[in-house]
Design an enzyme around this catalytic site. Structure first.
Site, PDB file in Angstrom:
ATOM      1  N   LYS A 183       0.851  -1.089  -0.006  1.00 27.77           N
ATOM      2  CA  LYS A 183      -0.075   0.008  -0.071  1.00 27.77           C
ATOM      3  C   LYS A 183       0.872   1.224   0.175  1.00 27.77           C
ATOM      4  CE  LYS A 183      -1.822   3.060   2.479  1.00 27.77           C
ATOM      5  NZ  LYS A 183      -1.820   4.337   1.605  1.00 27.77           N
ATOM      6  N   GLY A 236       6.464   4.921   8.178  1.00 27.24           N
ATOM      7  CA  GLY A 236       5.917   6.221   8.311  1.00 27.24           C
ATOM      8  C   GLY A 236       6.137   6.793   9.491  1.00 27.24           C
ATOM      9  N   THR A 238       5.446   8.244  13.623  1.00 24.90           N
ATOM     10  CA  THR A 238       5.145   7.567  14.758  1.00 24.90           C
ATOM     11  C   THR A 238       3.643   7.556  15.304  1.00 24.90           C
ATOM     12  OG1 THR A 238       7.346   8.127  15.575  1.00 24.90           O
ATOM     13  CG2 THR A 238       5.892   7.552  17.420  1.00 24.90           C
ATOM     14  N   GLY A 241       2.318   4.785  13.481  1.00 29.64           N
ATOM     15  CA  GLY A 241       2.921   3.194  14.215  1.00 29.64           C
ATOM     16  C   GLY A 241       2.256   3.032  15.267  1.00 29.64           C
ATOM     17  N   GLU A 258       8.802   1.055  11.090  1.00 27.38           N
ATOM     18  CA  GLU A 258      10.104   2.261  10.975  1.00 27.38           C
ATOM     19  C   GLU A 258       9.679   3.466  10.847  1.00 27.38           C
ATOM     20  OE1 GLU A 258      11.962   1.196   7.155  1.00 27.38           O
ATOM     21  OE2 GLU A 258      12.629  -1.006   7.828  1.00 27.38           O
ATOM     22  N   CYS A 292      13.977  10.528   6.790  1.00 27.00           N
ATOM     23  CA  CYS A 292      13.729  10.220   8.214  1.00 27.00           C
ATOM     24  C   CYS A 292      15.020  10.276   9.264  1.00 27.00           C
ATOM     25  CB  CYS A 292      13.257   8.883   8.300  1.00 27.00           C
ATOM     26  SG  CYS A 292      14.340   7.794   7.381  1.00 27.00           S
ATOM     27  N   GLU A 393       9.377  16.012  15.184  1.00 31.96           N
ATOM     28  CA  GLU A 393       9.814  16.068  13.873  1.00 31.96           C
ATOM     29  C   GLU A 393       9.169  16.909  12.819  1.00 31.96           C
ATOM     30  OE1 GLU A 393       8.811  12.384  11.717  1.00 31.96           O
ATOM     31  OE2 GLU A 393      10.715  12.084  10.889  1.00 31.96           O
TER      32      GLU A 393
HETATM   33  P1  NAD Z   1       2.160   8.347   7.574  1.00 35.19           P
HETATM   34  O1  NAD Z   1       2.652   7.847   9.110  1.00 35.19           O
HETATM   35  O2  NAD Z   1       1.566   9.534   7.262  1.00 35.19           O
HETATM   36  O3  NAD Z   1       1.773   7.263   6.356  1.00 35.19           O
HETATM   37  C1  NAD Z   1       2.687   6.204   6.124  1.00 35.19           C
HETATM   38  C2  NAD Z   1       1.652   5.137   5.443  1.00 35.19           C
HETATM   39  O4  NAD Z   1       0.880   4.652   6.653  1.00 35.19           O
HETATM   40  C3  NAD Z   1       0.866   5.639   4.445  1.00 35.19           C
HETATM   41  O5  NAD Z   1       0.814   4.844   3.227  1.00 35.19           O
HETATM   42  C4  NAD Z   1      -0.407   5.993   4.811  1.00 35.19           C
HETATM   43  O6  NAD Z   1      -1.494   5.914   3.948  1.00 35.19           O
HETATM   44  C5  NAD Z   1      -0.457   4.851   5.891  1.00 35.19           C
HETATM   45  N1  NAD Z   1      -1.427   4.974   7.175  1.00 35.19           N
HETATM   46  C6  NAD Z   1      -1.972   5.982   7.700  1.00 35.19           C
HETATM   47  N2  NAD Z   1      -2.665   5.646   8.573  1.00 35.19           N
HETATM   48  C7  NAD Z   1      -2.782   4.329   8.714  1.00 35.19           C
HETATM   49  C8  NAD Z   1      -3.657   3.365   9.663  1.00 35.19           C
HETATM   50  N3  NAD Z   1      -4.283   3.748  10.302  1.00 35.19           N
HETATM   51  N4  NAD Z   1      -3.387   2.073   9.418  1.00 35.19           N
HETATM   52  C9  NAD Z   1      -2.772   1.608   8.451  1.00 35.19           C
HETATM   53  N5  NAD Z   1      -1.772   2.576   7.342  1.00 35.19           N
HETATM   54  C10 NAD Z   1      -2.077   3.651   7.625  1.00 35.19           C
HETATM   55  O7  NAD Z   1       3.860   8.697   7.110  1.00 35.19           O
HETATM   56  P2  NAD Z   1       4.297   9.516   5.837  1.00 35.19           P
HETATM   57  O8  NAD Z   1       3.844  11.247   6.241  1.00 35.19           O
HETATM   58  O9  NAD Z   1       3.850   9.000   4.663  1.00 35.19           O
HETATM   59  O10 NAD Z   1       5.953   9.601   5.922  1.00 35.19           O
HETATM   60  C11 NAD Z   1       6.516  10.317   6.799  1.00 35.19           C
HETATM   61  C12 NAD Z   1       7.197   9.684   7.869  1.00 35.19           C
HETATM   62  O11 NAD Z   1       7.896   8.540   7.432  1.00 35.19           O
HETATM   63  C13 NAD Z   1       7.926  10.651   8.806  1.00 35.19           C
HETATM   64  O12 NAD Z   1       7.943  10.487  10.031  1.00 35.19           O
HETATM   65  C14 NAD Z   1       9.352   9.709   8.429  1.00 35.19           C
HETATM   66  O13 NAD Z   1      10.281  10.051   9.670  1.00 35.19           O
HETATM   67  C15 NAD Z   1       8.960   8.375   8.276  1.00 35.19           C
HETATM   68  N6  NAD Z   1       9.885   7.484   7.805  1.00 35.19           N
HETATM   69  C16 NAD Z   1      10.674   6.605   8.507  1.00 35.19           C
HETATM   70  C17 NAD Z   1      11.623   5.871   7.871  1.00 35.19           C
HETATM   71  C18 NAD Z   1      12.457   5.057   8.955  1.00 35.19           C
HETATM   72  O14 NAD Z   1      13.193   4.119   8.236  1.00 35.19           O
HETATM   73  N7  NAD Z   1      12.582   4.893  10.154  1.00 35.19           N
HETATM   74  C19 NAD Z   1      11.892   6.091   6.456  1.00 35.19           C
HETATM   75  C20 NAD Z   1      11.173   6.877   5.764  1.00 35.19           C
HETATM   76  C21 NAD Z   1      10.173   7.653   6.518  1.00 35.19           C
END
Ligand code: NAD
Length: 493
Positions: A183, A236, A238, A241, A258, A292, A393
């Site tokens: 997804k 994505g 925290t 997560g 992650e 990230c 962040e």
């Molecule tokens: P996000 O948390 O908004 O979304 C991540 C994914 O989760 C998306 O595909 C989103 O549609 C999905 N999602 C959202 N709500 C959900 C739910 N309730 N159930 C299941 N899936 C759901 O993150 P983003 O804005 O797309 O990305 C940026 C974030 O990602 C930043 O915080 C960044 O630090 C983090 N990130 C971490 C790493 C790492 O390796 N630690 C790498 C890249 C990005």
């Protein structure tokens, strides 16, 4: 190259069981170019029915299809073929990624693109290096520990580096022998749809990789809650997560997360200042800070504090914002208007909370930049741990600088957030460099460089609220231990 030549006029369908699928309700969303906020492609949005169909396809492919019977070498060969095809089509993938995410094209091609191909090659080899263990528990027993694929993996991706992260994660998932439902983020879905078709062309059986575009609240949530999905991995924020930990609890499935970061970059006053300034700028401005592991908290020893800030300001003000396809541009647009507004809210909060603005912090006045999501590189000095911009962040080109006197103080400041993703230390004293690197609570620490050395073979795990689970291929495997009794005799006890 005209990047629009790579974009389909008709809406992009979902990719389920080896076929393009139009969802029943025919709802769509737009891919929007961050440089001008104009839509340039239409994508179908999956509902429950299509998400469940994708899960069923992955389930069948794992339980009954030819995939489950393939040897690791055969899986590796398919990944090598995929790497070869991707290398041939790298310009197309990099162009689409540039349009969708606002990235610099050079970076999308030579960094994300090259790393994507490399990840597929690496995991092709890793498939053939999978091993178990034999544990000598006593003289009468052979105890084998074997590692199995989980089965069906739900892989939920973010929007920053979706192409590279998708290839790294799908490479590991497939090398381990799983099938998956991917997804992508709604802000960056196209490259994963293209990649799924490339994998079919490479010879992966139908149903092994399915891509379902749509919202996290619908598609993501179904993947997390489904009893037919054995494991969910999400990269994505925290907060997302934490929501997944909550919503996965009824199925007790394996989850790997992650998550976000607010990484410290400690600079001692024995460094070559000019060189450290360039690294410090690189650490928080790569991909406009949408990385990230960005080094977004510069912890700077007081002896070089003002000199460093002055040089850093001069370096940051060299940035050329604009369209990532323009080779003179060095600062890309942020992914989405909504995210850009959020970054501006943090900048305003930094000003209100009394941080000293060194550079940036004001909207560009150039008429050419008004339609896009541009934020100038912004540096705040004298930032204290109680400020919001120190703790949260921001995910944009915004740096918080905090002074320190002693090594102990630097470590305390560095570890003063809920995150533990990455960090940097700059010093000529290697004993001190190693000591400090060991004291920083984070999964990926750089001494005298930042981020550029990271490779797929070096695991980077998130400590504290930056993640859950191990990195790499083992993340997508589960162990089984088998005891074979080699001696005839009575049952004990
Ligand atoms: P996000 O948390 O908004 O979304 C991540 C994914 O989760 C998306 O595909 C989103 O549609 C999905 N999602 C959202 N709500 C959900 C739910 N309730 N159930 C299941 N899936 C759901 O993150 P983003 O804005 O797309 O990305 C940026 C974030 O990602 C930043 O915080 C960044 O630090 C983090 N990130 C971490 C790493 C790492 O390796 N630690 C790498 C890249 C990005």
């Amino acid at each position: 190259m005209n990047p629009m030549d790579y974009i389909r006029k008709e809406p992009y369908e979902l990719f389920i069981n080896g076929k393009r699928v139009t969802p029943e309700e025919k709802a769509t969303f737009q891919a929007i170019n961050p440089v001008n906020n104009e839509p340039f492609a239409t994508i179908y949005k999956a509902g429950r029915k299509e998400t469940e169909a994708a899960i069923d396809a992955a389930r069948y492919a794992f339980d009954k299809g030819p995939w489950g019977k393939m040897s690791p070498r055969e899986r590796g060969d398919l990944l090598l073929k995929a790497a070869e095809l991707l290398q041939e089509r790298l310009e197309e993938f990099a162009a689409v990624e540039t349009m969708e995410c606002g990235k610099l094209y050079g970076s999308a091609y030579y960094y994300d693109g090259a790393k994507s191909v490399d990840a597929l090659k690496y995991y092709a080899g890793a498939a053939r290096c999978l091993k178990g263990e034999v544990v000598p528990i006593d003289n009468d027993t052979v105890n084998m520990v074997q590692y199995y694929p989980h089965g069906v993996v739900g892989e939920i991706l973010p929007w920053n580096g979706p192409f590279m992260m998708g290839c790294q994660k799908i490479g590991a998932i497939l090398a381990a022998g799983n099938t998956c439902v991917v997804k992508p983020s709604s802000w960056a879905s196209l490259t994963m749809l293209m990649f799924a078709e490339l994998l079919k062309e490479a010879g992966f059986p139908d149903g092994v990789v399915n891509v379902v575009t749509g919202s996290g609240a619908v598609v993501g949530d179904i993947l997390v809650k489904s009893e037919k999905v054995d494991m969910v991995a999400m990269t994505g924020g925290t907060a997302t997560g934490k929501a997944i930990i909550e919503s996965s609890k009824d199925t007790v499935k394996d989850i790997a997360l992650e998550l976000g970061g607010k990484s410290p970059n400690i600079v001692f006053d024995d460094v070559n200042v000019d060189e450290a300034v360039k690294w410090a700028k690189f650490a928080f401005t790569l991909n406009s800070g949408e990385v990230c592991v960005s080094g977004t908290r510069l912890i700077l020893q007081r002896g070089i504090y003002e000199e460093f800030l002055e040089k850093l300001k001069a370096e940051c003000e060299k940035a050329v914002p604009g369209d990532g396809f323009d080779p003179d541009v060095t600062l890309s647009a942020l992914i989405h208007k909504e995210h850009c507004d959020e970054v501006w809210r943090y900048i305003e909060s930094g000003k209100k909370e009394g941080a000293r603005l060194i550079c940036g912090g004001e909207h560009y006045t150039d008429p050419k930049l008004q339609k896009g999501n541009f934020v100038p590189i912004t540096v705040f000095a004298d930032v204290t741990p109680d400020m919001t911009i120190f703790q949260e962040e921001i995910f944009g080109p915004v740096l918080c600088v905090t002074p320190f006197d002693t090594e102990e103080e630097a470590i305390e400041i560095a570890n003063g957030t809920k995150y533990g993703l990455a960090g940097g230390v700059f010093t000529k004293d290697m004993k001190r460099g190693l000591r400090v690197a060991q004291a920083i609570k984070g999964g990926q620490i750089y001494i005298n460089s930042y981020f550029s050395k990271g490779m797929v073979e070096s695991p980077g795990t998130g400590w504290k609220q930056s993640g859950l689970g191990v990195a790499g291929i083992k993340k997508y495997m589960i162990s089984k231990t088998i005891f074979i009794d080699t001696k005839d005799g009575d049952v004990p006890f």
